[in-house]
Design a protein around this motif. Structure first.
Motif, PDB file in Angstrom:
ATOM      1  N   ARG A 188      39.694  54.766  30.235  1.00 13.47           N
ATOM      2  CA  ARG A 188      38.429  53.884  29.942  1.00 13.47           C
ATOM      3  C   ARG A 188      38.664  52.886  30.749  1.00 13.47           C
ATOM      4  N   THR A 189      37.501  51.922  30.766  1.00 15.17           N
ATOM      5  CA  THR A 189      37.351  50.848  31.639  1.00 15.17           C
ATOM      6  C   THR A 189      37.093  49.597  30.845  1.00 15.17           C
ATOM      7  N   GLU A 190      37.382  48.370  31.449  1.00 11.42           N
ATOM      8  CA  GLU A 190      37.163  47.195  30.815  1.00 11.42           C
ATOM      9  C   GLU A 190      36.606  45.994  31.909  1.00 11.42           C
ATOM     10  N   ARG A 191      36.031  45.356  31.572  1.00 17.73           N
ATOM     11  CA  ARG A 191      35.531  44.154  32.449  1.00 17.73           C
ATOM     12  C   ARG A 191      36.836  43.191  32.414  1.00 17.73           C
ATOM     13  N   CYS A 192      36.966  42.586  33.773  1.00 18.95           N
ATOM     14  CA  CYS A 192      38.070  41.897  34.134  1.00 18.95           C
ATOM     15  C   CYS A 192      37.917  40.764  34.973  1.00 18.95           C
TER      16      CYS A 192
ATOM     17  N   VAL B 221      35.030  45.520  37.154  1.00 18.23           N
ATOM     18  CA  VAL B 221      35.486  46.430  36.258  1.00 18.23           C
ATOM     19  C   VAL B 221      36.875  46.975  36.571  1.00 18.23           C
TER      20      VAL B 221
END
Length: 330
Positions: free
Chosen positions: A270-274, A324
């Motif tokens: 998965r990916t997530e904003r960071c 991301v």
């Protein structure tokens, strides 16, 4: 295995069959349309069906043949991806060409020329290299986005099935609604006979476009591009290796000092904003792919369908230039 060939035409024409057995075209069976995403652990891709450049190229050729019955145009469509390397558009990322994604297109003539089987067949058929080495000269095979061409039609239909956005019967209905007409610029174009089918196709094409340019794809393709670029710089891979099968390249990386980075890539889930200061963050813009189909009455569907017009506007307004990071299974 995803293949829409039987939808596009009832049979492969005899003239085309020997070309499918040439070394350069056979190689495309081992290059997947999903640009390395099929090696990751993202939910959408972890169990995705194989969808090869071979089947895409054959599909393009059959679409062009179905609508034109022109041998040269059909072969140009068949050859249009002949120079595509392993992981397809990831190599555009390697060369920092992720917005246009045209890095390998100028090699098409050279790859045709190198294949003795193809050159022999072209000579037998009385066809010149320059008549089949640039599919851009044939507007049914290719044209400017967001118009509909055989190339865009094929990969969208293939991905509608591969991404499970709809079923084969839907693809058949959409395909059977198409014909050729002259567009607003005086060129031939694939056109929908009915507005509702044009709207449905435009919506499904946008769904595909959101996946192509989504956070998962951008992050993973950029990650793999960095890995391949470093392997090339350190001579652990040569440019010629990129024209082996994708499994071969994976094996070379797995047996190199890059094996841990490869493991991370393959375990991305998965990916997530960071925060941009996060050492894992990446900021990668995207090529936005969508279709605004022409309809039989001479207008493009977005001019008549407010929902489609709004969907396109919202898609084009997305700014992907935010950080991301990827998350992977340990």
């Amino acid at each position: 295995m995803i293949s829409c060939a039987s939808i596009y035409h009832h049979e492969i024409p005899d003239f085309m069959k020997p070309y499918l057995e040439t070394e350069a075209i056979e190689r495309l069976k081992f290059v997947d349309m999903n640009c390395g995403m099929n090696y990751t652990s993202f939910r959408r891709f972890v169990h995705i069906e194989a969808y090869s450049r071979f089947h895409h190229s054959l599909g393009c050729a059959l679409i062009v043949w179905h609508f034109t019955h022109d041998q040269k145009q059909s072969l140009a469509a068949l050859f249009h991806d002949i120079a595509t390397p392993a992981f397809s558009h990831v190599i555009d990322f390697v060369h920092h060409d992720y917005l246009k994604q045209e890095t390998t297109e100028n090699l098409t003539a050279e790859f045709i020329r190198r294949d003795a089987g193809i050159t022999k067949l072209l000579e037998k058929d009385g066809i010149l290299l320059n008549e089949v080495s640039d599919y851009h000269i044939y507007p049914i095979a290719d044209n400017d986005s967001p118009r509909l061409s055989a190339d865009r039609l094929e990969y969208i239909c293939g991905d509608i099935l591969d991404f499970k956005l709809s079923d084969e019967e839907t693809v058949k209905r959409l395909y059977n609604d198409l014909c050729i007409m002259i567009n607003e610029e005086g060129h031939e174009e694939l056109v929908f006979m009915h507005d509702d089918y044009a709207s449905q196709f435009a919506h499904l094409a946008l769904e595909c476009g959101r996946i192509y340019s989504g956070d998962e794809n951008r992050y993973a393709m950029d990650f793999l591009a960095d890995l391949l670029r470093d392997a090339l710089d350190e001579k652990l891979l040569g440019e010629e290796d990129l024209y082996r099968s994708e499994e071969d390249v994976i094996a070379l990386l797995r047996n190199s000092r890059f094996k841990e980075r490869l493991k991370i890539f393959m375990n991305l889930c998965r990916t997530e904003r960071c925060d941009p200061t996060d050492p894992l963050s990446r900021v990668t813009d995207a090529k936005k792919r969508y279709i605004n189909p022409l309809c039989r009455n001479g207008y493009r569907i977005a001019a008549k369908n407010e929902n489609i017009r709004q969907e396109i506007r919202e898609f084009l307004d997305i700014d992907y230039r935010y950080p991301v990071k990827g998350v992977w299974n340990e």
